[in-house]
Design a protein around this motif. Structure first.
Motif, PDB file in Angstrom:
ATOM      1  N   LEU A  30       3.934 -12.767 -57.542  1.00 38.51           N
ATOM      2  CA  LEU A  30       4.392 -11.304 -58.311  1.00 38.51           C
ATOM      3  C   LEU A  30       3.102 -11.464 -59.860  1.00 38.51           C
ATOM      4  CD1 LEU A  30       5.151  -9.017 -58.949  1.00 38.51           C
ATOM      5  CD2 LEU A  30       7.303  -9.403 -60.527  1.00 38.51           C
ATOM      6  N   GLY A  31       3.106 -12.856 -60.152  1.00 32.00           N
ATOM      7  CA  GLY A  31       1.961 -12.847 -61.291  1.00 32.00           C
ATOM      8  C   GLY A  31       1.044 -12.978 -61.148  1.00 32.00           C
ATOM      9  N   PHE A  32       0.418 -12.970 -59.744  1.00 33.26           N
ATOM     10  CA  PHE A  32      -1.437 -13.653 -58.993  1.00 33.26           C
ATOM     11  C   PHE A  32      -1.129 -11.780 -58.815  1.00 33.26           C
ATOM     12  CE2 PHE A  32      -1.507 -17.795 -57.642  1.00 33.26           C
ATOM     13  CZ  PHE A  32      -2.289 -18.082 -58.503  1.00 33.26           C
ATOM     14  N   VAL A  33      -0.248 -11.376 -58.028  1.00 34.41           N
ATOM     15  CA  VAL A  33      -0.553  -9.533 -58.453  1.00 34.41           C
ATOM     16  C   VAL A  33      -0.816  -8.812 -60.180  1.00 34.41           C
ATOM     17  CG1 VAL A  33       1.052  -6.918 -57.859  1.00 34.41           C
ATOM     18  CG2 VAL A  33       0.685  -9.042 -55.862  1.00 34.41           C
ATOM     19  N   LEU A  34      -0.039  -9.222 -60.527  1.00 34.12           N
ATOM     20  CA  LEU A  34      -0.620  -8.068 -61.960  1.00 34.12           C
ATOM     21  C   LEU A  34      -1.488  -9.322 -62.231  1.00 34.12           C
ATOM     22  CD1 LEU A  34       3.442  -8.877 -63.392  1.00 34.12           C
ATOM     23  CD2 LEU A  34       2.109  -7.027 -63.214  1.00 34.12           C
ATOM     24  N   ILE A  35      -1.664  -9.861 -62.792  1.00 36.91           N
ATOM     25  CA  ILE A  35      -3.796 -10.589 -62.924  1.00 36.91           C
ATOM     26  C   ILE A  35      -4.490 -10.216 -61.878  1.00 36.91           C
ATOM     27  CG2 ILE A  35      -5.024 -12.749 -63.048  1.00 36.91           C
ATOM     28  CD1 ILE A  35      -2.252 -14.200 -63.274  1.00 36.91           C
ATOM     29  N   PHE A  36      -4.209  -9.703 -60.781  1.00 42.84           N
ATOM     30  CA  PHE A  36      -5.955  -9.257 -60.044  1.00 42.84           C
ATOM     31  C   PHE A  36      -5.458  -7.904 -60.228  1.00 42.84           C
ATOM     32  CE2 PHE A  36      -4.892 -12.351 -56.128  1.00 42.84           C
ATOM     33  CZ  PHE A  36      -5.683 -13.866 -56.887  1.00 42.84           C
ATOM     34  N   SER A  37      -4.705  -6.723 -60.816  1.00 40.64           N
ATOM     35  CA  SER A  37      -4.190  -5.576 -61.104  1.00 40.64           C
ATOM     36  C   SER A  37      -4.804  -5.840 -62.608  1.00 40.64           C
ATOM     37  CB  SER A  37      -3.249  -5.055 -60.965  1.00 40.64           C
ATOM     38  OG  SER A  37      -1.838  -5.788 -61.649  1.00 40.64           O
ATOM     39  N   PHE A  38      -4.341  -5.585 -63.285  1.00 36.45           N
ATOM     40  CA  PHE A  38      -4.200  -5.874 -65.498  1.00 36.45           C
ATOM     41  C   PHE A  38      -5.154  -6.465 -65.940  1.00 36.45           C
ATOM     42  CE2 PHE A  38      -0.044  -3.099 -64.435  1.00 36.45           C
ATOM     43  CZ  PHE A  38      -0.590  -1.741 -65.431  1.00 36.45           C
ATOM     44  N   GLY A  39      -5.127  -7.616 -65.028  1.00 32.50           N
ATOM     45  CA  GLY A  39      -5.380  -8.698 -65.422  1.00 32.50           C
ATOM     46  C   GLY A  39      -7.230  -8.546 -65.263  1.00 32.50           C
ATOM     47  N   SER A 242     -13.183   4.484 -63.812  1.00 33.29           N
ATOM     48  CA  SER A 242     -14.720   4.094 -63.661  1.00 33.29           C
ATOM     49  C   SER A 242     -14.362   2.576 -63.524  1.00 33.29           C
ATOM     50  CB  SER A 242     -14.774   4.374 -65.427  1.00 33.29           C
ATOM     51  OG  SER A 242     -13.971   4.063 -66.352  1.00 33.29           O
ATOM     52  N   ALA A 243     -13.562   2.054 -64.009  1.00 38.99           N
ATOM     53  CA  ALA A 243     -13.365   0.688 -63.862  1.00 38.99           C
ATOM     54  C   ALA A 243     -12.994   0.456 -62.549  1.00 38.99           C
ATOM     55  CB  ALA A 243     -12.028   0.093 -64.966  1.00 38.99           C
ATOM     56  N   ALA A 244     -12.648   0.936 -61.563  1.00 37.81           N
ATOM     57  CA  ALA A 244     -12.462   1.026 -60.093  1.00 37.81           C
ATOM     58  C   ALA A 244     -13.312   0.327 -59.038  1.00 37.81           C
ATOM     59  CB  ALA A 244     -11.992   2.374 -59.988  1.00 37.81           C
ATOM     60  N   LEU A 245     -14.554   0.684 -58.548  1.00 40.21           N
ATOM     61  CA  LEU A 245     -15.833   0.598 -58.473  1.00 40.21           C
ATOM     62  C   LEU A 245     -16.146  -1.243 -59.008  1.00 40.21           C
ATOM     63  CD1 LEU A 245     -17.483  -0.048 -56.331  1.00 40.21           C
ATOM     64  CD2 LEU A 245     -19.414   1.084 -58.323  1.00 40.21           C
ATOM     65  N   TYR A 246     -15.960  -1.766 -60.138  1.00 37.10           N
ATOM     66  CA  TYR A 246     -15.902  -3.063 -60.866  1.00 37.10           C
ATOM     67  C   TYR A 246     -14.599  -4.251 -60.068  1.00 37.10           C
ATOM     68  CZ  TYR A 246     -19.927  -0.531 -62.557  1.00 37.10           C
ATOM     69  OH  TYR A 246     -21.029  -0.022 -63.177  1.00 37.10           O
ATOM     70  N   ILE A 251     -12.484  -8.399 -56.713  1.00 41.13           N
ATOM     71  CA  ILE A 251     -11.025  -8.583 -56.041  1.00 41.13           C
ATOM     72  C   ILE A 251     -12.074  -8.851 -54.761  1.00 41.13           C
ATOM     73  CG2 ILE A 251      -9.504  -7.217 -54.351  1.00 41.13           C
ATOM     74  CD1 ILE A 251      -8.430  -7.791 -57.069  1.00 41.13           C
ATOM     75  N   ALA A 252     -12.622  -8.555 -54.566  1.00 44.85           N
ATOM     76  CA  ALA A 252     -13.679  -8.184 -52.805  1.00 44.85           C
ATOM     77  C   ALA A 252     -14.418  -9.791 -53.095  1.00 44.85           C
ATOM     78  CB  ALA A 252     -15.258  -7.731 -52.637  1.00 44.85           C
ATOM     79  N   GLY A 253     -14.835 -10.416 -54.440  1.00 42.25           N
ATOM     80  CA  GLY A 253     -15.684 -11.219 -53.542  1.00 42.25           C
ATOM     81  C   GLY A 253     -13.964 -12.974 -53.775  1.00 42.25           C
ATOM     82  N   LEU A 254     -13.320 -12.770 -54.918  1.00 44.59           N
ATOM     83  CA  LEU A 254     -11.569 -13.059 -54.607  1.00 44.59           C
ATOM     84  C   LEU A 254     -11.487 -13.809 -53.387  1.00 44.59           C
ATOM     85  CD1 LEU A 254      -9.844 -12.449 -57.584  1.00 44.59           C
ATOM     86  CD2 LEU A 254     -10.747 -14.237 -57.696  1.00 44.59           C
TER      87      LEU A 254
END
Length: 294
Positions: A30-39, A242-246, A251-254
């Motif tokens: 769950l922590g990684f999900v939140l970091i990958f999203s909002f973080g 506007s942030a979606a692409l980056y 996420i793709a890089g990770l």
């Protein structure tokens, strides 16, 4: 921000409730999900922020900034690969300043040098407060990244040192700057809340609660205010679009890192190094944003 602070406190203790009901493995996922999203999302609009900061719309300006940003990320990754000890120390220093700046952005201190030193001491103390309650886990991660065993006395002594320095800062500000006494007492209360969270939860979950609730979401709100002059639902949606692409590219890089290195012992260190590398340019952008606001 008072309303948000109340929300953050309630949400933080809800996070402690999650900690008491779910196993550490679930908390890590769950922590990684939140970091990958909002973080990661809170740093995904850096290029848009840079364009807003620089009002001169030069030819190919966006592409020049994009290349510069990518080079900074690559440089950070190279540093972590070849001289991980120096890169890790640099990352902790930069992150400490960044956390302190976000928390104290509106403090009324005229002396810029004093203000920046205070930002650093406050943020670095939060990091060592986290490290202090999870010394064995931190030791394992640092050793994996740097291949150098970490002496636990470094964590304990750093925690005490920066705690003492921060106490002197608070004492000075409370005596000299009477207008911010209420803010100082409130921030001390927040530090107590952080300590409870860090003491009661695992390392990843503790960091997630602080990083998402107390840093990333407030940063997103600040960025929306800076970009659009207001922070409502429509502007938040515009920010996310506007942030979606980056965000997707990050996420793709990770994911690519995971596919390539999942069977190697290097994956954990490379994974952390990637996150650290994208932090360096983000800190510079936010610093410029706050300076422009001021």
């Amino acid at each position: 921000m008072t309303n948000y602070s109340n929300f953050a406190i309630i949400t933080s203790f809800f996070g402690l409730w999650i900690d008491s009901f779910f196993k550490t493995e679930f908390q890590i996922y769950l922590g990684f999900v939140l970091i990958f999203s909002f973080g990661i999302l809170h740093g995904a609009n850096d290029l848009l922020l840079i364009e807003s900061i620089n009002k001169e719309k030069k030819t190919n300006y966006f592409y020049k900034i994009l290349i510069y940003y990518i080079l900074v990320v690559i440089t950070g990754g190279i540093l972590f690969y070849y001289i991980p000890s120096i890169a890790l120390i640099s990352f902790i220093i930069v992150s400490g300043y960044h956390f302190g700046e976000q928390q104290w952005q509106n403090i009324e201190i005229l002396n810029q040098g004093f203000k920046y030193t205070f930002f650093f001491c406050y943020g670095i103390f939060i990091l060592f407060l986290l490290f202090y309650f999870h010394q064995i886990e931190v030791q394992s991660i640092v050793t994996e990244i740097t291949a150098i065993p970490l002496n636990l006395n470094i964590i304990t002594n750093s925690f005490k040192f920066f705690g003492g320095i921060l106490f002197l800062f608070f004492l000075y500000l409370y005596i000299i700057h009477t207008k911010i006494r209420k803010q100082i007492l409130l921030e001390i209360f927040y530090l107590i809340v952080y300590a409870i969270i860090f003491f009661s939860s695992s390392l990843i979950w503790s960091f997630t609660i602080y990083f998402i609730i107390w840093h990333s979401i407030p940063s997103i709100l600040n960025q929306v205010n800076f970009l659009y002059g207001n922070c409502n639902t429509n502007y938040l949606m515009k920010y996310f679009k506007s942030a979606a692409l980056y965000w997707i590219l990050s996420i793709a890089g990770l994911f690519l890192f995971y596919v390539i290195f999942k069977d190697l012992n290097l994956f954990n260190s490379l994974f952390f190094s990637f996150l650290a590398a994208i932090t360096f340019p983000h800190v510079i952008v936010i610093l410029k944003m706050f300076r422009t606001n001021n």
